[in-house]
Write an enzyme that holds these catalytic residues in place. Sequence first.
Site, short mmCIF file in Angstrom:
data_model
loop_
_atom_site.label_atom_id
_atom_site.label_comp_id
_atom_site.label_asym_id
_atom_site.label_seq_id
_atom_site.Cartn_x
_atom_site.Cartn_y
_atom_site.Cartn_z
N ASN A 151 0.85 -1.20 0.03
CA ASN A 151 -0.16 -0.07 -0.08
C ASN A 151 0.73 1.27 0.03
OD1 ASN A 151 0.48 -0.32 2.61
ND2 ASN A 151 -1.09 0.72 3.45
N LYS A 174 12.30 -7.94 1.03
CA LYS A 174 11.39 -8.66 0.32
C LYS A 174 10.15 -7.78 -0.02
CE LYS A 174 7.28 -11.42 0.39
NZ LYS A 174 6.94 -10.97 -0.94
N GLY A 227 2.43 -5.55 7.71
CA GLY A 227 1.52 -6.40 6.87
C GLY A 227 0.02 -6.47 7.82
N GLY A 232 1.45 -11.22 10.37
CA GLY A 232 2.43 -10.83 11.22
C GLY A 232 2.57 -11.93 12.43
N GLU A 249 4.44 -4.14 12.36
CA GLU A 249 3.46 -3.01 12.04
C GLU A 249 2.30 -3.42 11.24
OE1 GLU A 249 3.70 0.32 13.01
OE2 GLU A 249 5.49 0.38 13.53
N CYS A 283 -3.16 1.75 6.44
CA CYS A 283 -3.22 1.34 7.61
C CYS A 283 -3.86 1.98 8.57
CB CYS A 283 -1.78 0.86 8.26
SG CYS A 283 -0.69 2.14 8.25
N GLN A 330 -8.21 -7.82 -3.17
CA GLN A 330 -8.54 -6.77 -2.64
C GLN A 330 -10.09 -6.33 -2.85
OE1 GLN A 330 -7.03 -5.68 0.22
NE2 GLN A 330 -7.55 -3.62 0.00
N GLU A 383 -10.94 -5.09 10.22
CA GLU A 383 -10.20 -4.17 9.29
C GLU A 383 -10.89 -4.60 7.58
OE1 GLU A 383 -5.97 -4.65 8.04
OE2 GLU A 383 -5.61 -2.62 8.47
N GLU A 462 8.21 2.74 14.43
CA GLU A 462 9.19 3.05 13.21
C GLU A 462 9.20 4.67 12.94
OE1 GLU A 462 7.60 0.90 9.84
OE2 GLU A 462 9.32 -0.29 9.96
P1 NAP Z 1 0.04 -9.18 4.31
O1 NAP Z 1 -0.51 -10.19 3.32
O2 NAP Z 1 0.27 -9.59 5.75
O3 NAP Z 1 1.62 -8.99 3.48
C1 NAP Z 1 2.53 -8.24 3.62
C2 NAP Z 1 3.97 -8.78 3.41
O4 NAP Z 1 4.28 -10.06 3.95
C3 NAP Z 1 4.08 -9.07 1.99
O5 NAP Z 1 5.45 -8.74 1.41
C4 NAP Z 1 3.66 -10.38 1.87
O6 NAP Z 1 4.27 -11.42 0.71
C5 NAP Z 1 4.47 -11.08 3.01
N1 NAP Z 1 4.03 -12.52 3.54
C6 NAP Z 1 2.89 -12.99 3.11
N2 NAP Z 1 2.82 -14.19 3.99
C7 NAP Z 1 4.19 -14.45 4.62
C8 NAP Z 1 4.62 -15.50 5.45
N3 NAP Z 1 4.11 -16.35 5.71
N4 NAP Z 1 5.92 -15.21 5.94
C9 NAP Z 1 6.35 -13.86 5.78
N5 NAP Z 1 6.07 -12.88 4.93
C10 NAP Z 1 4.87 -12.98 4.40
O7 NAP Z 1 -0.50 -7.79 4.21
P2 NAP Z 1 -0.74 -7.00 2.90
O8 NAP Z 1 -2.00 -7.21 2.44
O9 NAP Z 1 0.53 -6.68 1.85
O10 NAP Z 1 -1.03 -5.37 3.41
C11 NAP Z 1 -2.07 -4.94 4.08
C12 NAP Z 1 -1.85 -5.02 5.65
O11 NAP Z 1 -0.65 -4.16 5.93
C13 NAP Z 1 -3.14 -4.45 6.04
O12 NAP Z 1 -3.52 -5.04 7.52
C14 NAP Z 1 -2.53 -3.14 6.82
O13 NAP Z 1 -3.30 -2.43 7.92
C15 NAP Z 1 -1.06 -3.41 6.96
N6 NAP Z 1 -0.42 -2.20 7.06
C16 NAP Z 1 0.03 -1.79 8.27
C17 NAP Z 1 0.85 -0.68 8.29
C18 NAP Z 1 1.52 -0.09 9.57
O14 NAP Z 1 2.57 0.67 9.75
N7 NAP Z 1 0.71 -0.53 10.84
C19 NAP Z 1 1.42 0.20 7.25
C20 NAP Z 1 0.68 -0.37 5.89
C21 NAP Z 1 -0.18 -1.60 5.88
P3 NAP Z 1 3.18 -11.30 -0.71
O15 NAP Z 1 3.12 -9.95 -1.05
O16 NAP Z 1 4.01 -12.02 -1.71
O17 NAP Z 1 2.02 -11.91 -0.25
#
Ligand code: NAP
Length: 492
Positions: A151, A174, A227, A232, A249, A283, A330, A383, A462
Amino acid sequence: MVEEYGLFIGGEWKVPPGAHRYETRNPANGEVLGRFVAATPQEVKEAVSAAVAAFPSWKATPAPKRGEILLEAARLFRQEKERLGRLVTREMGKILAEGRGDVQEAIDFVEYMAGEGRRFAGETVPSELRQKFCMTVRQPKGVVAAVTPWNFPVAIPNWKIAAALISGNSVVFKPASNTSACGAELVRIYEKAGLPPGVLNLVTGSGGTVGSALVDDPRVRAISFTGGVETGREVYSRAATHLKYVHLELGGKNPQIVLNDARQELALEGVLFGAFGSAGQRCTATSRLLVEKGIYREFVEKLRSRVEKLRVGDPLDPSIEMGPVASTDQERKILEYIGIGEKEGARLLTGGRKLEGGPYAKGHFLAPTLFEAKHGQRITKEEIFGPVLSIIPVEDFAEAVRVANDVEYGLSSSIYTRDLDRAYQAVDQLEAGITYVNAPTIGAEVQLPFGGVKNTGNGGREAGSAAIEEFTEIKTVFIDYSGRLQKAQIDA
Ligand code: NAP
């Protein structure tokens, strides 16, 4: 021509023989943007080996010298801002002003971290003994893995990479699979800026394979992850077996409170930007609007009419206010939540559907959606990460705070009021890492710490002054220049 990217390992772009490829697409029109290597666990190991080999010399490089390379990277980001901003928009779907903003945030942070190279402060404190000097110094953790979401495909990786690098760590990065071109392009900038080989490595591919391999490799000493909560949780528990440091995060369910005495126009602009900026895929996006009952009807009616006028379409067109959501996944997930809202009896005020035909035919466009909901319905607690806002009427300030806090997340929060006492009470009482007064839930600035409480993370922050803490160990140093054995707690 669609660009083909390799892995970046030990200072070289490599395409392993027989590599599987995947591609990223523009969510507005399906255009293919790049082809990437789906790395194997073996290739991830090679990237970690390169980072291990590069670490001692990078650690020994004086922090101000590391800062010079960061400053050059910031200059190159600035030079490339327009191209990268457009790439963010094309790969992720946020409107161009926000795509440029994503890159600007990276520039701001990399510059800020470059300056940190000349501070990098520890503490000096007195000793209880004579002729003894006590201080702390900060040392890098070692090899760091940066695993990031789609995002903020330029800003978030830089929050991790620049802070890790200035601290003397080597990095394996990554990016999210969906935004791999942004990930690869930002690595090219660090390469051009003169980073020594192996100090920053890029591995592309799925989280399940590449992310897991990084989490499981015992040579990776710290993981900085942004993520979703479920991912997480998995990363945290797997890394625990190696006693790794993990920075998380995660998600948010951020409320904007509007009290009877609020400046209504300001609060309206705030919620429109907070809820529908980046199509709600931040987020910190506003996903709940809590309005005090005295102004409820009037405020909600004004909001509905403004939301219906939002211009949705091609995010590269400067007149557009909201682009598509980022991917098929999404789109599916958000539509599912809209269905859940309707099933649970929330009242759909506007939107609630996919936009189809004409300019929307090839993209993932959703109508900005407002629900009038009851606190406790799933759309008010989980969420959604899309352009869906739940509006909840509240009796008074006390109920607003109670409802705001009654979710498992605690990232951002906001209150609109002209009552200074109420504003400060909200700062005290809202369970969130960030509280805005008379401003929307979005709007982080890099010189301030960023992060949340409860399931939004595991306690770290962060950016700002916290950025260096995330990526360093503290070493405590005692220097005894008395020439004799002195015993703390024992010598009188
Ligand atoms: P996600 O599906 O959890 O993916 C995040 C990252 O983790 C991606 O690079 C993903 O790779 C990788 N990943 C997936 N499965 C994994 C595993 N088993 N082991 C290690 N890494 C793995 O999240 P997203 O859909 O990309 O992002 C949306 C989420 O991020 C939302 O919940 C949002 O609130 C959160 N977010 C939080 C913040 C904050 O600072 N608090 C900021 C921005 C976003 P792939 O892309 O290859 O699946």
